[in-house]
Motif scaffolding. Sequence first.
Motif, PDB file in Angstrom:
ATOM      1  N   SER A  98       0.804  -1.226   0.000  1.00 41.51           N
ATOM      2  CA  SER A  98       0.000   0.000   0.000  1.00 41.51           C
ATOM      3  C   SER A  98       0.836   1.275   0.000  1.00 41.51           C
ATOM      4  O   SER A  98       0.338   2.343  -0.369  1.00 41.51           O
ATOM      5  CB  SER A  98      -0.965   0.009   1.189  1.00 41.51           C
ATOM      6  OG  SER A  98      -0.246   0.103   2.401  1.00 41.51           O
ATOM      7  N   ILE A  99       2.103   1.190   0.398  1.00 45.49           N
ATOM      8  CA  ILE A  99       2.935   2.397   0.425  1.00 45.49           C
ATOM      9  C   ILE A  99       3.767   2.563  -0.840  1.00 45.49           C
ATOM     10  O   ILE A  99       4.360   3.616  -1.055  1.00 45.49           O
ATOM     11  CB  ILE A  99       3.849   2.431   1.667  1.00 45.49           C
ATOM     12  CG1 ILE A  99       4.841   1.280   1.665  1.00 45.49           C
ATOM     13  CG2 ILE A  99       3.028   2.488   2.939  1.00 45.49           C
ATOM     14  CD1 ILE A  99       5.888   1.370   2.759  1.00 45.49           C
ATOM     15  N   LYS A 100       3.789   1.555  -1.678  1.00 46.92           N
ATOM     16  CA  LYS A 100       4.621   1.626  -2.885  1.00 46.92           C
ATOM     17  C   LYS A 100       4.222   2.758  -3.831  1.00 46.92           C
ATOM     18  O   LYS A 100       5.103   3.382  -4.418  1.00 46.92           O
ATOM     19  CB  LYS A 100       4.666   0.280  -3.581  1.00 46.92           C
ATOM     20  CG  LYS A 100       5.466  -0.708  -2.746  1.00 46.92           C
ATOM     21  CD  LYS A 100       5.717  -2.003  -3.415  1.00 46.92           C
ATOM     22  CE  LYS A 100       6.549  -2.862  -2.457  1.00 46.92           C
ATOM     23  NZ  LYS A 100       6.841  -4.148  -2.983  1.00 46.92           N
ATOM     24  N   PRO A 101       2.928   3.092  -3.983  1.00 50.06           N
ATOM     25  CA  PRO A 101       2.592   4.248  -4.834  1.00 50.06           C
ATOM     26  C   PRO A 101       3.168   5.563  -4.305  1.00 50.06           C
ATOM     27  O   PRO A 101       3.588   6.417  -5.088  1.00 50.06           O
ATOM     28  CB  PRO A 101       1.066   4.277  -4.826  1.00 50.06           C
ATOM     29  CG  PRO A 101       0.663   2.874  -4.524  1.00 50.06           C
ATOM     30  CD  PRO A 101       1.729   2.346  -3.606  1.00 50.06           C
ATOM     31  N   GLU A 102       3.217   5.736  -2.976  1.00 50.53           N
ATOM     32  CA  GLU A 102       3.793   6.949  -2.389  1.00 50.53           C
ATOM     33  C   GLU A 102       5.290   7.016  -2.652  1.00 50.53           C
ATOM     34  O   GLU A 102       5.826   8.084  -2.936  1.00 50.53           O
ATOM     35  CB  GLU A 102       3.527   7.005  -0.878  1.00 50.53           C
ATOM     36  CG  GLU A 102       2.105   7.333  -0.531  1.00 50.53           C
ATOM     37  CD  GLU A 102       1.706   8.720  -1.001  1.00 50.53           C
ATOM     38  OE1 GLU A 102       2.335   9.712  -0.590  1.00 50.53           O
ATOM     39  OE2 GLU A 102       0.754   8.808  -1.786  1.00 50.53           O
ATOM     40  N   ILE A 103       5.950   5.870  -2.565  1.00 52.46           N
ATOM     41  CA  ILE A 103       7.391   5.819  -2.835  1.00 52.46           C
ATOM     42  C   ILE A 103       7.646   6.184  -4.293  1.00 52.46           C
ATOM     43  O   ILE A 103       8.529   6.992  -4.599  1.00 52.46           O
ATOM     44  CB  ILE A 103       7.955   4.426  -2.508  1.00 52.46           C
ATOM     45  CG1 ILE A 103       7.857   4.161  -1.008  1.00 52.46           C
ATOM     46  CG2 ILE A 103       9.396   4.280  -2.995  1.00 52.46           C
ATOM     47  CD1 ILE A 103       8.111   2.724  -0.615  1.00 52.46           C
ATOM     48  N   LYS A 104       6.868   5.602  -5.175  1.00 52.50           N
ATOM     49  CA  LYS A 104       7.022   5.879  -6.608  1.00 52.50           C
ATOM     50  C   LYS A 104       6.769   7.357  -6.895  1.00 52.50           C
ATOM     51  O   LYS A 104       7.526   7.998  -7.621  1.00 52.50           O
ATOM     52  CB  LYS A 104       6.067   5.006  -7.417  1.00 52.50           C
ATOM     53  CG  LYS A 104       6.182   5.219  -8.908  1.00 52.50           C
ATOM     54  CD  LYS A 104       5.216   4.341  -9.672  1.00 52.50           C
ATOM     55  CE  LYS A 104       5.362   4.624 -11.162  1.00 52.50           C
ATOM     56  NZ  LYS A 104       4.322   3.981 -11.932  1.00 52.50           N
ATOM     57  N   ARG A 105       5.714   7.909  -6.306  1.00 48.97           N
ATOM     58  CA  ARG A 105       5.374   9.318  -6.517  1.00 48.97           C
ATOM     59  C   ARG A 105       6.510  10.223  -6.055  1.00 48.97           C
ATOM     60  O   ARG A 105       6.896  11.167  -6.750  1.00 48.97           O
ATOM     61  CB  ARG A 105       4.085   9.654  -5.782  1.00 48.97           C
ATOM     62  CG  ARG A 105       3.651  11.086  -5.946  1.00 48.97           C
ATOM     63  CD  ARG A 105       2.347  11.346  -5.230  1.00 48.97           C
ATOM     64  NE  ARG A 105       2.011  12.766  -5.297  1.00 48.97           N
ATOM     65  CZ  ARG A 105       1.378  13.416  -4.349  1.00 48.97           C
ATOM     66  NH1 ARG A 105       0.971  12.789  -3.264  1.00 48.97           N
ATOM     67  NH2 ARG A 105       1.130  14.694  -4.471  1.00 48.97           N
ATOM     68  N   TYR A 106       7.065   9.938  -4.883  1.00 48.63           N
ATOM     69  CA  TYR A 106       8.150  10.763  -4.345  1.00 48.63           C
ATOM     70  C   TYR A 106       9.385  10.688  -5.238  1.00 48.63           C
ATOM     71  O   TYR A 106      10.001  11.703  -5.552  1.00 48.63           O
ATOM     72  CB  TYR A 106       8.496  10.329  -2.923  1.00 48.63           C
ATOM     73  CG  TYR A 106       9.582  11.171  -2.300  1.00 48.63           C
ATOM     74  CD1 TYR A 106       9.278  12.395  -1.730  1.00 48.63           C
ATOM     75  CD2 TYR A 106      10.902  10.749  -2.296  1.00 48.63           C
ATOM     76  CE1 TYR A 106      10.265  13.189  -1.162  1.00 48.63           C
ATOM     77  CE2 TYR A 106      11.904  11.532  -1.729  1.00 48.63           C
ATOM     78  CZ  TYR A 106      11.577  12.744  -1.164  1.00 48.63           C
ATOM     79  OH  TYR A 106      12.559  13.519  -0.606  1.00 48.63           O
TER      80      TYR A 106
END
Length: 123
Positions: A98-106
């Motif tokens: 669930s946190i991988k999209p935030e990592i990718k976005r950053y």
Amino acid sequence: MNTLHRLLCLLALPLVGCATATPTQAANDFPTSQRVIYVQECMRTHPGPHFEMINKCSCAIDTMASEVRYEDFVGMSTVVNAMSIGGERGGSLRDNESIKPEIKRYRELEKKVHKACFINDAK
């Protein structure tokens, strides 16, 4: 602000200063302490001439602030920084889908601002 304007700002900053926001942009002010922390970390990970890197890294956080709300930046950067935690605690984060999209976005945002501010990420 286009790339040429950013370059001119970097060159002219000591002489005349340079505004990074246009009057139509909404202010998205990050706290000064957060800006300092970002610039220090940027300079640590991208060694180079001191004055040049202060300007480039300051440009990066200013550009980042024009792209995202501070609250979003805190969430994304916290997740990315937490990924370096070793052991079991870090593993539970690294395995969390669930946190991988935030990592990718950053990471995409950081790549964009580094390119705009002439920070070389090639190692």
